[in-house]
Design a protein around this motif. Sequence first.
Motif, PDB file in Angstrom:
ATOM      1  N   GLN A 159       0.707  -1.181   0.031  1.00  0.00           N
ATOM      2  CA  GLN A 159       0.098   0.136   0.125  1.00  0.00           C
ATOM      3  C   GLN A 159       0.931   1.185   0.094  1.00  0.00           C
ATOM      4  O   GLN A 159       0.392   2.532  -0.124  1.00  0.00           O
ATOM      5  N   ASP A 160       2.095   1.162   0.502  1.00  0.00           N
ATOM      6  CA  ASP A 160       2.866   2.088   0.645  1.00  0.00           C
ATOM      7  C   ASP A 160       4.026   2.488  -0.535  1.00  0.00           C
ATOM      8  O   ASP A 160       5.172   2.065  -0.752  1.00  0.00           O
ATOM      9  N   TYR A 161       3.351   2.874  -1.662  1.00  0.00           N
ATOM     10  CA  TYR A 161       4.406   3.032  -2.967  1.00  0.00           C
ATOM     11  C   TYR A 161       4.103   4.593  -3.444  1.00  0.00           C
ATOM     12  O   TYR A 161       3.356   5.359  -2.946  1.00  0.00           O
ATOM     13  N   ARG A 221       0.238  10.101  -4.471  1.00  0.00           N
ATOM     14  CA  ARG A 221       1.400   9.365  -4.664  1.00  0.00           C
ATOM     15  C   ARG A 221       2.289   9.338  -5.898  1.00  0.00           C
ATOM     16  O   ARG A 221       3.436   8.803  -5.936  1.00  0.00           O
ATOM     17  N   VAL A 222       1.823  10.152  -6.739  1.00  0.00           N
ATOM     18  CA  VAL A 222       2.627  10.539  -8.008  1.00  0.00           C
ATOM     19  C   VAL A 222       3.433  11.565  -7.579  1.00  0.00           C
ATOM     20  O   VAL A 222       2.846  12.855  -7.858  1.00  0.00           O
ATOM     21  N   HIS A 223       4.769  11.362  -7.437  1.00  0.00           N
ATOM     22  CA  HIS A 223       5.427  12.464  -7.637  1.00  0.00           C
ATOM     23  C   HIS A 223       5.910  12.979  -8.822  1.00  0.00           C
ATOM     24  O   HIS A 223       6.964  12.273  -9.614  1.00  0.00           O
ATOM     25  N   ALA A 234       1.424  10.260   2.310  1.00  0.00           N
ATOM     26  CA  ALA A 234       0.352   9.185   2.386  1.00  0.00           C
ATOM     27  C   ALA A 234       0.253   8.908   3.725  1.00  0.00           C
ATOM     28  O   ALA A 234      -0.895   8.405   3.982  1.00  0.00           O
ATOM     29  N   SER A 235       1.565   8.603   4.567  1.00  0.00           N
ATOM     30  CA  SER A 235       1.556   8.084   5.608  1.00  0.00           C
ATOM     31  C   SER A 235       0.938   9.088   6.851  1.00  0.00           C
ATOM     32  O   SER A 235       0.708   8.539   7.844  1.00  0.00           O
ATOM     33  N   GLU A 236       0.865  10.213   6.643  1.00  0.00           N
ATOM     34  CA  GLU A 236       0.387  11.208   7.548  1.00  0.00           C
ATOM     35  C   GLU A 236      -1.217  11.277   7.665  1.00  0.00           C
ATOM     36  O   GLU A 236      -1.872  11.169   6.703  1.00  0.00           O
ATOM     37  N   PRO A 237      -1.834  11.422   8.951  1.00  0.00           N
ATOM     38  CA  PRO A 237      -2.944  11.509   8.740  1.00  0.00           C
ATOM     39  C   PRO A 237      -3.625  12.733   8.125  1.00  0.00           C
ATOM     40  O   PRO A 237      -3.067  13.617   8.272  1.00  0.00           O
ATOM     41  N   GLU A 278       0.909  18.338 -19.111  1.00  0.00           N
ATOM     42  CA  GLU A 278      -0.257  18.426 -18.686  1.00  0.00           C
ATOM     43  C   GLU A 278      -0.970  17.267 -18.378  1.00  0.00           C
ATOM     44  O   GLU A 278      -1.610  17.199 -17.128  1.00  0.00           O
ATOM     45  N   VAL A 279      -0.790  16.104 -19.044  1.00  0.00           N
ATOM     46  CA  VAL A 279      -1.611  15.051 -18.607  1.00  0.00           C
ATOM     47  C   VAL A 279      -0.653  14.335 -17.013  1.00  0.00           C
ATOM     48  O   VAL A 279      -1.367  14.010 -16.000  1.00  0.00           O
ATOM     49  N   LEU A 280       0.776  14.499 -16.954  1.00  0.00           N
ATOM     50  CA  LEU A 280       1.275  14.179 -15.920  1.00  0.00           C
ATOM     51  C   LEU A 280       0.776  14.864 -14.701  1.00  0.00           C
ATOM     52  O   LEU A 280       0.716  14.421 -13.572  1.00  0.00           O
ATOM     53  N   SER A 281       0.827  16.291 -14.731  1.00  0.00           N
ATOM     54  CA  SER A 281       0.367  17.225 -13.758  1.00  0.00           C
ATOM     55  C   SER A 281      -1.005  17.105 -13.322  1.00  0.00           C
ATOM     56  O   SER A 281      -1.137  17.010 -12.080  1.00  0.00           O
ATOM     57  N   ASP A 282      -1.649  16.673 -14.016  1.00  0.00           N
ATOM     58  CA  ASP A 282      -3.158  16.274 -13.775  1.00  0.00           C
ATOM     59  C   ASP A 282      -3.313  14.823 -12.914  1.00  0.00           C
ATOM     60  O   ASP A 282      -3.987  15.182 -12.172  1.00  0.00           O
ATOM     61  N   GLU A 283      -2.445  14.158 -13.331  1.00  0.00           N
ATOM     62  CA  GLU A 283      -2.431  12.819 -12.530  1.00  0.00           C
ATOM     63  C   GLU A 283      -1.883  13.118 -11.323  1.00  0.00           C
ATOM     64  O   GLU A 283      -2.438  12.491 -10.321  1.00  0.00           O
ATOM     65  N   ALA A 284      -0.782  13.844 -11.223  1.00  0.00           N
ATOM     66  CA  ALA A 284      -0.298  13.994  -9.877  1.00  0.00           C
ATOM     67  C   ALA A 284      -1.093  14.953  -8.730  1.00  0.00           C
ATOM     68  O   ALA A 284      -1.286  14.710  -7.727  1.00  0.00           O
TER      69      ALA A 284
END
Length: 319
Positions: free
Chosen positions: A32-34, A60-62, A312-315, A49-55
């Motif tokens: 789960q931690d990826y 989890r997308v850097h 992702a791991s922070e509340p 454009e596509v990538l920044s949209d995803e991020a």
Amino acid sequence: MKLSLLIPFYNEEEQLKHTLDTVRPILRSVTQDYEIIAVDDGSRDRTWEVLSDEARRDPRVHAIRFSRNFGKEAAICAAMEAVQGDIAILMDGDLQHPPRYIPEMVRLWKEEGYDVVEGVKASRGKENLLYKAVAGSFYRIFSKMSGVDMDNASDFKLLDRKVVDAWNRLGEHNTFFRGLSSWLGYKRYELPFVVEEREFGQSKWNFRGLWRLSTNAMFSFSTVPLTFVTGIGVVFLLMAFIIGVITLIRYFNHTAVEGFTTVILLLLISGGATLLSLGLIGTYIARIYDEVKGRPRYLKMTEINPSPLGAASEPADEV
Ligand code: UDP
Ligand code: MG
């Protein structure tokens, strides 16, 4: 266990989303931690454009965007420096390195304790004939010169955290990931994989790119070309000695001066050898100059989600 998936993208507007969507369920089945570190290597199409949209939609997308096209090697370096996971997996953005091998790679790391799992091409898939011939002969020559078997090597690799750290400490500018990562050593496993065909777009390599990569590999990896120069020098000295003796004998036999053939040949050959040697030495000096300048390997223009694993791991208390 935290996993970082590294993917370079260059002009992959049609491919990018498909790649991320294919990869996500596979990663989720492993941990789960990826995080997915995606580098846009100065694309000229809508990749960013596509990538920044995803991020923006998936923390989890850097996403990293270069200020221009710095080449795949630079993209790999940038992604490696951003790794936060315990393991890093590098793959091509066009799914030619099939992500379905990822669970097996992780298993080899986790259960059998390998530090490096290298994808080795079991078949090269469909490549055009010229490319195959060029790549094939390049790898053969390179394998001979450097003593590293490169014929079916690929950039599809899993690296343990300590190998990533070692890589990041190398500090070279002209890197050649495939060669350098085997130079690092550690406990390695070779995992054969079948190269998939590219679905969208086309190969991003052109003659210039391949030339840059192969000279990089050759000159930053071996000093054989320099030894070669010395070899030529020795051969020509020997020839000069033999011809000198012959000329002297002729002179004392009074049979000298036949024509200028020998003179011309000698001039041409030694001139050629001298130029070749100078060129080789020049290339190494250029490389030293390049490294001494200490310019950065790449320039980042924009970055989204720089620390996805931490986030992702922070509340989620600030929503
Ligand atoms: N790539 C890159 N920068 C470049 C050229 C290629 O980041 O200057 C990326 C490309 O987007 C792909 C990977 O490197 O994800 C492999 O490229 P490609 O498929 O063109 O190479 P091939 O499979 O033909 O060796
Ligand atoms: Mg490809």
